[in-house]
Design a protein around this motif. Structure first.
Motif, mmCIF file in Angstrom:
data_model
loop_
_atom_site.group_PDB
_atom_site.id
_atom_site.type_symbol
_atom_site.label_atom_id
_atom_site.label_comp_id
_atom_site.label_asym_id
_atom_site.label_seq_id
_atom_site.Cartn_x
_atom_site.Cartn_y
_atom_site.Cartn_z
ATOM 1 N N VAL A 88 0.844 -1.192 0.000
ATOM 2 C CA VAL A 88 0.000 0.000 0.000
ATOM 3 C C VAL A 88 0.884 1.248 0.000
ATOM 4 O O VAL A 88 2.055 1.186 0.395
ATOM 5 N N PRO A 89 0.371 2.398 -0.441
ATOM 6 C CA PRO A 89 1.165 3.626 -0.434
ATOM 7 C C PRO A 89 1.679 3.970 0.960
ATOM 8 O O PRO A 89 1.047 3.643 1.972
ATOM 9 N N ALA A 90 2.823 4.638 1.006
ATOM 10 C CA ALA A 90 3.484 4.942 2.281
ATOM 11 C C ALA A 90 2.592 5.737 3.227
ATOM 12 O O ALA A 90 2.670 5.570 4.449
ATOM 13 N N GLU A 91 1.710 6.589 2.676
ATOM 14 C CA GLU A 91 0.869 7.416 3.543
ATOM 15 C C GLU A 91 -0.162 6.578 4.307
ATOM 16 O O GLU A 91 -0.767 7.063 5.271
ATOM 17 N N GLN A 92 -0.355 5.313 3.897
ATOM 18 C CA GLN A 92 -1.286 4.444 4.617
ATOM 19 C C GLN A 92 -0.608 3.612 5.708
ATOM 20 O O GLN A 92 -1.294 2.988 6.524
ATOM 21 N N TRP A 93 0.710 3.592 5.741
ATOM 22 C CA TRP A 93 1.426 2.777 6.710
ATOM 23 C C TRP A 93 1.110 3.128 8.170
ATOM 24 O O TRP A 93 1.145 2.238 9.023
ATOM 25 N N PRO A 94 0.813 4.400 8.510
ATOM 26 C CA PRO A 94 0.473 4.684 9.915
ATOM 27 C C PRO A 94 -0.719 3.889 10.446
ATOM 28 O O PRO A 94 -0.899 3.809 11.666
ATOM 29 N N TRP A 95 -1.508 3.291 9.564
ATOM 30 C CA TRP A 95 -2.627 2.473 10.028
ATOM 31 C C TRP A 95 -2.176 1.108 10.535
ATOM 32 O O TRP A 95 -2.944 0.417 11.226
ATOM 33 N N LEU A 96 -0.969 0.670 10.215
ATOM 34 C CA LEU A 96 -0.531 -0.670 10.614
ATOM 35 C C LEU A 96 -0.556 -0.876 12.135
ATOM 36 O O LEU A 96 -1.049 -1.914 12.605
ATOM 37 N N PRO A 97 -0.034 0.061 12.952
ATOM 38 C CA PRO A 97 -0.125 -0.157 14.402
ATOM 39 C C PRO A 97 -1.564 -0.244 14.891
ATOM 40 O O PRO A 97 -1.880 -1.063 15.773
#
Length: 277
Positions: A88-97
């Motif tokens: 997924v795009p990098a801006e969506q990574w904060p959702w992983l935690p």
């Protein structure tokens, strides 16, 4: 004289990798490790594929959020790390935690423990912390990877818990009169739930992102609460947690403008739930 020494946690059966089969994941068990996150990060840099899971029976130098130490007696917890390589795009990574905390809480609810999430990803049962999560981004020769580290108190008795605000599944099972699951089957439930949530989020596009945001908000026990947020390099923010935005940031309405004004969006901070007087 009565024995006042902390009692040792009842030993659980050793984890057996032949019974830890989850589609799409490869589970390894090590007897002892300073940190499963550090171990999996090293394997990621060596080219390990997505789906590697390393579990330790005894973590001796684990870290939680804000570099807090996290250790437990041998075979009293589930301590493991999972390697993912999100597309997924990098801006969506904060959702992983947030996704990770939500999935862990959901897995515990399936075992009759009423778990919720304190933003961003502490897992609580009745406002007591039962699991901590540390998600780290790792740069590797084949691109960035994510290491999801999870520590769940399973068989710690009350007198060995580190702080009064902590709990364990053993304590909760005794208080509620429910069965305490063995660590092996519980780990399989956790991994299956995590994998399903991750796959849906990664493959489902905007609709899946909306589903995750709504489901997380339903499980987040921080929302609607009075909170004090300790901010890096700034004064604490006191107010009401009113939502989570599309980037996974906590929205807090400052106390001095209650009932009006814009909420503050926080991407980092240590949240304390303020109890009513």
């Amino acid at each position: 004289m009565p024995d006042t020494a902390p009692r040792r946690p009842p030993l659980d059966e050793p984890l057996d990798t032949t019974r830890l089969q989850v589609p799409g994941l490869s589970v390894e068990v090590v007897e002892e490790s300073p940190s499963t996150n550090a171990l999996v990060a090293g394997r990621a840099r060596e080219g390990a594929p997505e789906g590697l899971v390393v579990v330790t029976e005894h973590q001796t130098a684990g870290r939680g959020r804000l570099d807090r130490a996290w250790t437990t007696p041998a075979r009293s917890a589930l301590t493991f790390s999972l390697l993912l390589r999100p597309r997924v795009p990098a801006e969506q990574w904060p959702w992983l935690p947030l996704l990770t905390g939500h999935a862990v809480a959901g897995a515990l609810r399936s075992h009759a423990f009423p778990a919720g999430v304190k933003w961003p990803n502490d897992v609580l049962v009745d406002d007591r912390k039962v699991a901590g999560i540390l998600v780290e981004r790792v740069e590797t020769p084949t691109g960035p990877a994510a290491v999801l580290g999870i520590g769940l108190n399973v068989r710690l008795p009350a007198d060995l818990l580190p702080v009064p605000t902590a709990t364990s599944l053993l304590v909760e099972a005794e208080e509620r009169g429910v069965d305490l699951p063995a660590r092996g089957p519980l780990l399989v439930t956790l991994l299956e739930t995590l994998r399903a949530a991750y796959d849906d989020w990664q493959e489902g596009g905007d609709a899946a992102a909306d589903r995750l945001r709504a489901a997380y908000a339903d499980a987040c026990v921080t929302l609607g609460r009075q909170v004090r947020v300790e901010l890096p390099g700034a004064d604490a923010l006191v107010g009401t947690a009113v939502g989570v935005d599309r980037h996974g940031r906590l929205l807090v309405e400052p106390a001095e403008q209650a009932g009006g004004g814009a909420a503050v969006a926080l991407s980092a901070g240590d949240v304390v739930h303020v109890r009513p007087a």
